[in-house]
Structure formats: C-alpha cells, structure tokens
Design a protein around this motif. Structure first.
Motif, PDB file in Angstrom:
ATOM      1  N   SER A 286       9.281   1.322   4.833  1.00  0.00           N
ATOM      2  CA  SER A 286      10.510   1.077   5.584  1.00  0.00           C
ATOM      3  C   SER A 286      11.783   1.018   4.749  1.00  0.00           C
ATOM      4  N   GLU A 287      11.708   1.342   3.473  1.00  0.00           N
ATOM      5  CA  GLU A 287      12.883   1.223   2.619  1.00  0.00           C
ATOM      6  C   GLU A 287      13.294   2.578   2.057  1.00  0.00           C
ATOM      7  N   HIS A 288      14.602   2.817   2.047  1.00  0.00           N
ATOM      8  CA  HIS A 288      15.185   4.001   1.435  1.00  0.00           C
ATOM      9  C   HIS A 288      15.006   3.884  -0.077  1.00  0.00           C
ATOM     10  N   PHE A 289      14.667   4.973  -0.751  1.00  0.00           N
ATOM     11  CA  PHE A 289      14.435   4.958  -2.198  1.00  0.00           C
ATOM     12  C   PHE A 289      15.568   4.271  -2.949  1.00  0.00           C
ATOM     13  N   GLY A 290      16.789   4.638  -2.648  1.00  0.00           N
ATOM     14  CA  GLY A 290      17.939   4.112  -3.372  1.00  0.00           C
ATOM     15  C   GLY A 290      18.271   2.666  -3.083  1.00  0.00           C
ATOM     16  N   HIS A 291      17.717   2.112  -2.018  1.00  0.00           N
ATOM     17  CA  HIS A 291      17.988   0.721  -1.653  1.00  0.00           C
ATOM     18  C   HIS A 291      16.870  -0.230  -2.058  1.00  0.00           C
ATOM     19  N   ALA A 292      15.765   0.320  -2.524  1.00  0.00           N
ATOM     20  CA  ALA A 292      14.605  -0.510  -2.856  1.00  0.00           C
ATOM     21  C   ALA A 292      14.918  -1.475  -3.991  1.00  0.00           C
ATOM     22  N   LYS A 293      14.505  -2.709  -3.813  1.00  0.00           N
ATOM     23  CA  LYS A 293      14.634  -3.730  -4.852  1.00  0.00           C
ATOM     24  C   LYS A 293      13.280  -4.018  -5.489  1.00  0.00           C
ATOM     25  N   GLN A 294      12.250  -3.421  -4.887  1.00  0.00           N
ATOM     26  CA  GLN A 294      10.901  -3.558  -5.431  1.00  0.00           C
ATOM     27  C   GLN A 294      10.028  -2.431  -4.898  1.00  0.00           C
ATOM     28  N   PHE A 295       8.978  -2.148  -5.630  1.00  0.00           N
ATOM     29  CA  PHE A 295       7.961  -1.193  -5.193  1.00  0.00           C
ATOM     30  C   PHE A 295       6.626  -1.901  -5.241  1.00  0.00           C
ATOM     31  N   ARG A 296       5.885  -1.787  -4.160  1.00  0.00           N
ATOM     32  CA  ARG A 296       4.536  -2.324  -4.108  1.00  0.00           C
ATOM     33  C   ARG A 296       3.615  -1.227  -4.642  1.00  0.00           C
ATOM     34  N   ILE A 297       2.752  -1.569  -5.574  1.00  0.00           N
ATOM     35  CA  ILE A 297       1.877  -0.595  -6.205  1.00  0.00           C
ATOM     36  C   ILE A 297       0.460  -0.797  -5.670  1.00  0.00           C
ATOM     37  N   TYR A 298      -0.098   0.283  -5.139  1.00  0.00           N
ATOM     38  CA  TYR A 298      -1.434   0.251  -4.537  1.00  0.00           C
ATOM     39  C   TYR A 298      -2.375   1.171  -5.297  1.00  0.00           C
ATOM     40  N   ALA A 299      -3.651   0.836  -5.276  1.00  0.00           N
ATOM     41  CA  ALA A 299      -4.722   1.730  -5.707  1.00  0.00           C
ATOM     42  C   ALA A 299      -5.350   2.238  -4.421  1.00  0.00           C
ATOM     43  N   ALA A 300      -5.456   3.556  -4.296  1.00  0.00           N
ATOM     44  CA  ALA A 300      -5.979   4.127  -3.049  1.00  0.00           C
ATOM     45  C   ALA A 300      -7.092   5.128  -3.321  1.00  0.00           C
ATOM     46  N   THR A 301      -8.075   5.081  -2.454  1.00  0.00           N
ATOM     47  CA  THR A 301      -9.130   6.083  -2.389  1.00  0.00           C
ATOM     48  C   THR A 301      -9.141   6.556  -0.936  1.00  0.00           C
ATOM     49  N   PRO A 302      -9.933   7.561  -0.610  1.00  0.00           N
ATOM     50  CA  PRO A 302      -9.999   7.965   0.802  1.00  0.00           C
ATOM     51  C   PRO A 302     -10.555   6.880   1.726  1.00  0.00           C
ATOM     52  N   ASP A 303     -11.204   5.856   1.145  1.00  0.00           N
ATOM     53  CA  ASP A 303     -11.851   4.823   1.950  1.00  0.00           C
ATOM     54  C   ASP A 303     -11.214   3.441   1.898  1.00  0.00           C
ATOM     55  N   ARG A 304     -10.393   3.199   0.863  1.00  0.00           N
ATOM     56  CA  ARG A 304      -9.800   1.866   0.778  1.00  0.00           C
ATOM     57  C   ARG A 304      -8.467   1.893   0.051  1.00  0.00           C
ATOM     58  N   CYS A 305      -7.732   0.833   0.288  1.00  0.00           N
ATOM     59  CA  CYS A 305      -6.395   0.703  -0.271  1.00  0.00           C
ATOM     60  C   CYS A 305      -6.229  -0.750  -0.686  1.00  0.00           C
ATOM     61  N   GLU A 306      -5.751  -0.973  -1.927  1.00  0.00           N
ATOM     62  CA  GLU A 306      -5.626  -2.337  -2.438  1.00  0.00           C
ATOM     63  C   GLU A 306      -4.268  -2.509  -3.118  1.00  0.00           C
ATOM     64  N   LEU A 307      -3.566  -3.566  -2.747  1.00  0.00           N
ATOM     65  CA  LEU A 307      -2.306  -3.899  -3.400  1.00  0.00           C
ATOM     66  C   LEU A 307      -2.620  -4.438  -4.787  1.00  0.00           C
ATOM     67  N   LEU A 308      -2.036  -3.804  -5.816  1.00  0.00           N
ATOM     68  CA  LEU A 308      -2.256  -4.238  -7.195  1.00  0.00           C
ATOM     69  C   LEU A 308      -1.177  -5.198  -7.671  1.00  0.00           C
ATOM     70  N   GLU A 309       0.084  -4.859  -7.371  1.00  0.00           N
ATOM     71  CA  GLU A 309       1.201  -5.658  -7.864  1.00  0.00           C
ATOM     72  C   GLU A 309       2.490  -5.236  -7.173  1.00  0.00           C
ATOM     73  N   THR A 310       3.515  -6.033  -7.385  1.00  0.00           N
ATOM     74  CA  THR A 310       4.858  -5.705  -6.917  1.00  0.00           C
ATOM     75  C   THR A 310       5.749  -5.635  -8.140  1.00  0.00           C
ATOM     76  N   ARG A 311       6.502  -4.541  -8.250  1.00  0.00           N
ATOM     77  CA  ARG A 311       7.385  -4.329  -9.389  1.00  0.00           C
ATOM     78  C   ARG A 311       8.839  -4.365  -8.928  1.00  0.00           C
ATOM     79  N   GLU A 312       9.607  -5.232  -9.530  1.00  0.00           N
ATOM     80  CA  GLU A 312      11.024  -5.396  -9.187  1.00  0.00           C
ATOM     81  C   GLU A 312      11.865  -4.318  -9.871  1.00  0.00           C
ATOM     82  N   VAL A 313      12.900  -3.842  -9.167  1.00  0.00           N
ATOM     83  CA  VAL A 313      13.845  -2.866  -9.719  1.00  0.00           C
ATOM     84  C   VAL A 313      15.253  -3.203  -9.241  1.00  0.00           C
ATOM     85  N   SER A 314      16.236  -2.626  -9.906  1.00  0.00           N
ATOM     86  CA  SER A 314      17.618  -2.701  -9.420  1.00  0.00           C
ATOM     87  C   SER A 314      17.812  -1.534  -8.476  1.00  0.00           C
TER      88      SER A 314
END
Length: 120
Positions: free
Chosen positions: A19-47
């Motif tokens: 739901s966030e525009h690339f240029g407006h993002a203050k963080q990116f949620r990093i996921y590990a994904a396979t065709p069968d599962r998806c797991e949140l690994l971490e959240t990385r803050e950005v300007s």
C-alpha cells in the motif's frame, strides 16, 4: 532455475497490503518466500525519497542499499526513474499487486517464478 526461498521487499503503510508508494516508504518489510509459504524476516527503516516536486538522492542511495539483497521490491506505485535505478542493482520493481494482501501476492509471485510465467 531459482533457489527458494527468495527475499522480497514490501512497501506497506499498515503491514497488511502492498500500500505504499516507493518514494514515500519509510520502511520495507523483508520476506522470505517460496511457492508454499511466506515469512516476515525483518523490517528495514529508510528515509523517504520523494519530497513533493523534488527527490532526495541520498535517500535513494540508502533505499537501494537497503533492498539490494532482495529479488524484488513490491510497491503500490513507482516512477520510471526509480524503477530504472532499482533494476540497475538487480532488483525487480513490482507494482501489479498494488493494494492487495501481502502474503497472497508474494505467494502468487513465487509460484509464477517456479512455473516460469514470471521472468527472472
């Protein structure tokens, strides 16, 4: 052939949808994904990069550094210039899942890669 899981970065305001525009993002949620599962690994803050009528190039460099280990970045919207910069570091900019649920979108993307529908 791709080795799963793949790391995917997601720009989201609330953590439920892409739901966030690339240029407006203050963080990116990093996921590990396979065709069968998806797991949140971490959240990385950005300007955030987009500052109205102009952009912050140092923020762009920080964002690129933050997502460079990901296969793709999922965003609600991204301009042509930022797309080119993201692609130049080997990361795909994906906006076709805009405003859809994160997990469903990432699983679909991983399945499309596995089946060969999605180009690497």
């Amino acid at each position: 052939m791709i080795n799963f899981p793949i790391k995917l970065a997601v720009a989201s305001k609330e953590g439920m949808a892409i739901s966030e525009h690339f240029g407006h993002a203050k963080q990116f949620r990093i996921y590990a994904a396979t065709p069968d599962r998806c797991e949140l690994l971490e959240t990385r803050e950005v300007s955030h990069y987009c500052l109205g009528q102009h952009s912050d190039q140092s923020a762009m460099a920080g964002i690129l550094e933050t997502i460079k280990d990901c296969h793709a970045v999922f965003v609600a919207k991204i301009g042509d210039g930022p797309t080119a910069k993201v692609n130049a570091i080997g990361v795909r900019a994906v906006s076709r899942y805009a405003y859809e649920a994160i997990e469903d979108s990432l699983l679909d993307y991983a399945r499309r890669i596995e089946s060969g529908e999605e180009m690497l």
